[in-house]
Design a protein around this motif. Structure first.
Motif, PDB file in Angstrom:
ATOM      1  N   THR A   1      -1.393  -4.821  10.247  1.00 23.11           N
ATOM      2  CA  THR A   1      -1.116  -3.612   9.478  1.00 23.11           C
ATOM      3  C   THR A   1       0.206  -3.009   9.927  1.00 23.11           C
ATOM      4  O   THR A   1       0.448  -2.831  11.117  1.00 23.11           O
TER       5      THR A   1
ATOM      6  N   CYS B   1       0.851  -1.185   0.000  1.00 15.69           N
ATOM      7  CA  CYS B   1       0.000   0.000   0.000  1.00 15.69           C
ATOM      8  C   CYS B   1       0.889   1.238   0.000  1.00 15.69           C
ATOM      9  O   CYS B   1       1.734   1.390   0.885  1.00 15.69           O
TER      10      CYS B   1
ATOM     11  N   MET C   1      -7.220  -0.777   3.389  1.00 18.33           N
ATOM     12  CA  MET C   1      -8.276  -0.841   4.399  1.00 18.33           C
ATOM     13  C   MET C   1      -9.486  -1.632   3.894  1.00 18.33           C
ATOM     14  O   MET C   1     -10.186  -2.271   4.673  1.00 18.33           O
ATOM     15  N   TYR C   2      -9.732  -1.614   2.584  1.00 21.23           N
ATOM     16  CA  TYR C   2     -10.883  -2.325   2.031  1.00 21.23           C
ATOM     17  C   TYR C   2     -10.652  -3.840   2.048  1.00 21.23           C
ATOM     18  O   TYR C   2     -11.589  -4.614   2.242  1.00 21.23           O
TER      19      TYR C   2
ATOM     20  N   PHE D   1      -3.680   2.849   6.486  1.00 21.57           N
ATOM     21  CA  PHE D   1      -4.910   3.335   7.100  1.00 21.57           C
ATOM     22  C   PHE D   1      -5.092   4.844   6.959  1.00 21.57           C
ATOM     23  O   PHE D   1      -5.946   5.435   7.617  1.00 21.57           O
TER      24      PHE D   1
ATOM     25  N   PHE E   1      -8.535  -5.169   4.301  1.00 18.16           N
ATOM     26  CA  PHE E   1      -8.470  -5.450   5.736  1.00 18.16           C
ATOM     27  C   PHE E   1      -9.854  -5.811   6.259  1.00 18.16           C
ATOM     28  O   PHE E   1     -10.026  -6.804   6.975  1.00 18.16           O
ATOM     29  N   GLY E   2     -10.850  -4.991   5.937  1.00 18.04           N
ATOM     30  CA  GLY E   2     -12.197  -5.247   6.429  1.00 18.04           C
ATOM     31  C   GLY E   2     -12.719  -6.596   5.990  1.00 18.04           C
ATOM     32  O   GLY E   2     -13.299  -7.341   6.789  1.00 18.04           O
TER      33      GLY E   2
END
Length: 246
Positions: A133, A107, A118-119, A112, A121-122
């Motif tokens: 992270t 990334c 983050m997309y 974050f 991660f969720g």
């Protein structure tokens, strides 16, 4: 009887971990030691890429990637819904994790801080996969360093303002701020510049694009031609006092 019931626990694959690696704003040396060490040991490397082009994230770490790694290019189609793309990528990464392989997801900047990771991660966390992270040097910090412009001091309130906001919202945010970093300029640059000029902040605004890369460009906002355009990877830093230390 199932295979799992007859197989010793020690022989079952241990779930792998997905690591969201912040790899910095562009200069390869701005990757953290932690992210570098994880990258050396990861079995799989995943990264965002344009639908028919190269990946900036992959280019940033090119000199750090060991040979022989499995690679997943997450192809982003501009103008199309991103959710199906992240859904598919999470499923693919999840299969490697279930097989016991560690996956490093690259990334740009920090994962974050407006980061695409983050997309994933969720989705991965909600599916029960181990996810960690690793923070990185954000573009905002890199831009401030390259410009020699501290972001904020003392009791200053620093705002991060996305360029796609409406003129009205931009005016409201900038009209009552000590310091601001305006991001995601691109096709919104002319609108943002207009609002800054109307508020009388042009002489306190610094422009920078592609920070830390060989193609980096930085200039006082007022010195740009009236018809200047800006790439997506650009930013304007504003401080109401001109310099944070004053």
């Amino acid at each position: 009887m199932s295979d799992a019931a007859t197989t010793p626990a020690s022989a079952l694959p241990v779930a792998g971990t997905a690591y969201g690696l912040g790899i910095g704003p562009g200069e390869p040396d701005l990757i953290t030691l932690k992210a570098y060490n994880i990258l050396q040991k990861a079995d799989v490397i995943a990264y965002p890429a344009l639908e028919d082009g190269a990946s900036l994230a992959r280019q940033i770490v090119a000199q750090h990637v060991p040979d022989g790694r499995i690679e997943i290019a997450i192809r982003i189609t501009m103008g199309q819904p991103a959710d199906p793309i992240y859904d598919a990528a999470a499923l693919e990464i999840g299969e490697y994790l279930k097989a016991g392989k560690n996956v490093a997801v690259l990334c740009e900047g920090d994962p974050f801080f407006y980061g695409s990771f983050m997309y994933l991660f969720g989705r991965l966390a909600e599916a029960g996969h181990p996810v960690q992270t690793v923070p990185g040097v954000s573009s905002m910090m890199a831009c401030a360093a390259q410009l020699g412009a501290p972001l904020a001091a003392r009791n200053d309130v620093l705002q991060v303002i996305p360029g796609p906001l409406s003129e009205e919202r931009l005016r409201a945010q900038l009209g009552d701020t000590d310091a601001a970093a305006i991001i995601k300029l691109g096709r919104h640059f002319a609108k943002v510049r207009k609002v800054i000029e109307e508020l009388g902040l042009t002489d306190r605004a610094r422009y920078i694009e592609r920070a830390t890369l060989e193609t980096q460009k930085m200039i006082p906002l007022g010195d740009l031609p009236a018809d200047a355009t800006a790439p997506y990877f650009s930013m304007i830093l504003i401080h109401r006092r001109g310099d944070a230390w004053r």
